[in-house]
Write a protein that holds these residues in place. Structure first.
Motif, PDB file in Angstrom:
ATOM      1  N   SER A 158      10.207 101.085 -24.322  1.00  0.00           N
ATOM      2  CA  SER A 158       9.865 100.712 -22.954  1.00  0.00           C
ATOM      3  C   SER A 158      10.986 101.109 -22.008  1.00  0.00           C
ATOM      4  O   SER A 158      12.156 101.103 -22.383  1.00  0.00           O
ATOM      5  CB  SER A 158       9.621  99.204 -22.875  1.00  0.00           C
ATOM      6  N   CYS A 159      10.592 101.465 -20.769  1.00  0.00           N
ATOM      7  CA  CYS A 159      11.590 101.920 -19.797  1.00  0.00           C
ATOM      8  C   CYS A 159      12.188 100.763 -19.014  1.00  0.00           C
ATOM      9  O   CYS A 159      13.281 100.863 -18.477  1.00  0.00           O
ATOM     10  CB  CYS A 159      10.954 102.938 -18.852  1.00  0.00           C
ATOM     11  N   GLY A 160      11.437  99.659 -18.918  1.00  0.00           N
ATOM     12  CA  GLY A 160      11.939  98.489 -18.195  1.00  0.00           C
ATOM     13  C   GLY A 160      11.611  98.495 -16.708  1.00  0.00           C
ATOM     14  O   GLY A 160      11.776  97.463 -16.054  1.00  0.00           O
ATOM     15  N   THR A 161      11.155  99.622 -16.160  1.00  0.00           N
ATOM     16  CA  THR A 161      10.991  99.678 -14.705  1.00  0.00           C
ATOM     17  C   THR A 161       9.611 100.139 -14.235  1.00  0.00           C
ATOM     18  O   THR A 161       9.311 100.015 -13.051  1.00  0.00           O
ATOM     19  CB  THR A 161      12.042 100.623 -14.080  1.00  0.00           C
ATOM     20  N   CYS A 162       8.768 100.679 -15.105  1.00  0.00           N
ATOM     21  CA  CYS A 162       7.440 101.134 -14.662  1.00  0.00           C
ATOM     22  C   CYS A 162       6.588  99.904 -14.324  1.00  0.00           C
ATOM     23  O   CYS A 162       6.970  98.779 -14.637  1.00  0.00           O
ATOM     24  CB  CYS A 162       6.771 101.970 -15.760  1.00  0.00           C
TER      25      CYS A 162
ATOM     26  N   CYS B  73       6.015  97.625 -17.468  1.00  0.00           N
ATOM     27  CA  CYS B  73       7.238  96.935 -17.891  1.00  0.00           C
ATOM     28  C   CYS B  73       7.635  95.872 -16.874  1.00  0.00           C
ATOM     29  O   CYS B  73       7.937  94.734 -17.237  1.00  0.00           O
ATOM     30  CB  CYS B  73       8.389  97.931 -18.063  1.00  0.00           C
TER      31      CYS B  73
ATOM     32  N   CYS C 138       4.073 100.377 -21.789  1.00  0.00           N
ATOM     33  CA  CYS C 138       4.966 101.135 -20.899  1.00  0.00           C
ATOM     34  C   CYS C 138       4.306 102.450 -20.494  1.00  0.00           C
ATOM     35  O   CYS C 138       3.696 103.134 -21.312  1.00  0.00           O
ATOM     36  CB  CYS C 138       6.291 101.408 -21.614  1.00  0.00           C
ATOM     37  N   GLU C 139       4.434 102.801 -19.201  1.00  0.00           N
ATOM     38  CA  GLU C 139       3.740 103.979 -18.677  1.00  0.00           C
ATOM     39  C   GLU C 139       4.604 105.235 -18.673  1.00  0.00           C
ATOM     40  O   GLU C 139       4.137 106.317 -18.316  1.00  0.00           O
ATOM     41  CB  GLU C 139       3.244 103.669 -17.252  1.00  0.00           C
ATOM     42  N   THR C 140       5.870 105.111 -19.040  1.00  0.00           N
ATOM     43  CA  THR C 140       6.761 106.266 -19.052  1.00  0.00           C
ATOM     44  C   THR C 140       6.521 107.082 -20.312  1.00  0.00           C
ATOM     45  O   THR C 140       6.395 106.526 -21.401  1.00  0.00           O
ATOM     46  CB  THR C 140       8.230 105.805 -19.001  1.00  0.00           C
TER      47      THR C 140
HETATM   48 ZN   LIG Z   1       7.893 101.146 -18.763  1.00  0.00          ZN
END
Ligand SMILES: [Zn+2]
Ligand SMILES: [Zn+2]
Length: 362
Positions: free
Chosen positions: A91-95, A98, A106-108
């Motif tokens: 997971s990127c944490g910011t999309c 997330c 997660c969409e990244t």
């Molecule tokens: Zn994400």
């Protein structure tokens, strides 16, 4: 690059080949984990059979636990020597997903080459961002969670997929309230965890539905209050009977079989939710009568990896285990070496309820 042993899929449907491969050192934000244990999940088998496509050659395996042996730059929360579980949840944490508390979707997209190469330097797919049918993995630091030193790595490995998927689906996707009734379709690895998740969440009655009497007996050990054989005509009628003449508030579909998906709404009470967890093969379709759902406020909800936030949910599940409230040892049916991986996979395919674990003796 260093040389390690891994079980490689060269051809869909063919046995895995245990061979030497090359693993890159951890890059920025990555860690190298030397594995003690990796469990075999039905998703690994589906991939190896070609059910979902993907690049070959590939290394599968995603339910793993081990000890950090190196960290890349920018890693401050982990250091060498830390025992961890490794998950496929990158997971990127910011999309938007997330940021909205759903890192499992997660969409990244991650389009790097991955850390694996064949022994002669050719591309080798790190499947599911893990590639854990191998002595070591290099993964993103967001995919791992620290675990207690005294937690067995064999039981720890189960937490990283089957346990979070089953328990998480109950608490995060179904958001079960104490006193509600639950039906769990499929009493395999994920199903047993959905059953014990429902017990922990305070379900009133828990009906296990399976094709096998043996699995229904095991389901009761994990907290099912009733068992229903799926092979009978209109099995949902037996479920109504068990639930005092009504449907369930939540039905958890833990197998990928289409008949299970098509029958699931039949088990629901008015306003109930069917949670779709088992992964059918790509292209498989199920059909419903939408009016049945629209008229009585029922819902169909997909849930990947139990909608978990691993940093929140895994420490909780470890505490439950250490307090004796979550069964993990009982989920293991066999322990194998990496060289025996094809036998372990064959045993899993026989439909046994529990998990086979590969142990790396080092
Ligand atoms: Zn994400
Ligand atoms: Zn899995």
């Amino acid at each position: 690059m260093q040389t390690i042993k891994a079980a490689v899929c060269h051809e869909f449907g063919a046995p895995l080949v245990v061979e030497e491969v090359q693993l890159a050192a951890p890059d920025m934000g990555e860690v190298e984990v030397t594995l003690d244990a990796v469990a075999i999940c039905h998703s690994d088998i589906s991939y190896a059979e070609g059910a979902w496509g993907g690049q070959l050659p590939a290394v599968y395996g995603h339910e793993a636990a081990g000890v950090i042996s190196a960290v890349g730059s920018g890693v401050s929360d982990f250091s060498a020597g830390d025992p961890v579980v490794v998950t496929l949840i990158r997971s990127c944490g910011t999309c938007p997903s997330c940021a909205g508390g759903k890192p499992t979707i997660c969409e990244t997209s991650y389009n790097g080459d991955g850390p694996l190469r064949t022994s002669d330097g050719k591309p080798l797919e790190q499947a599911m961002a893990c590639g854990a049918f191998a002595e070591k993995v290099v993964v993103d630091q967001r995919q791992i969670v620290k675990i207690p030193q005294d937690l067995g790595k064999d039981v720890a490995s189960l937490i990283s997929c089957g346990v979070i998927t089953g328990v998480g689906a109950v608490v995060n996707a179904a958001q079960l309230r104490p006193g509600q009734d639950v039906v769990v379709i499929g009493a395999g690895g994920v199903g047993l965890n959905a059953i014990q998740g429902a017990r922990i969440a305070g379900a009133r009655r828990i009906v296990a539905v399976d094709m096998s009497e043996d699995k229904l007996a095991i389901a009761k050990e994990f907290g099912a209050t009733h068992g229903v054989l799926a092979t009978q005509d209109q099995p949902w009628r037996a479920s109504y009977k068990a639930l005092g003449g009504r449907g369930a508030d939540a039905v958890l579909i833990t197998v990928g079989a289409i008949p299970a998906y098509e029958q699931a709404p039949r088990y629901l009470a008015r306003g109930g939710k069917a949670i779709m967890i088992g992964m059918p093969h790509s292209g498989a379709k199920a059909s419903y009568e939408p009016v049945m759902l629209a008229a009585v406020g029922q819902g169909l909800i997909g849930s990947k990896m139990g909608d978990v936030v691993i940093q929140r949910d895994i420490p909780w599940m470890i505490d439950l285990y250490q307090q004796g409230r979550l069964k993990l040892d009982e989920l293991i049916s066999g322990r194998w070496s990496l060289e025996q991986i094809n036998e372990a996979i064959a045993d899993t395919k026989t439909g046994s309820a529990k998990r086979n674990v590969i142990l790396f003796n080092r």
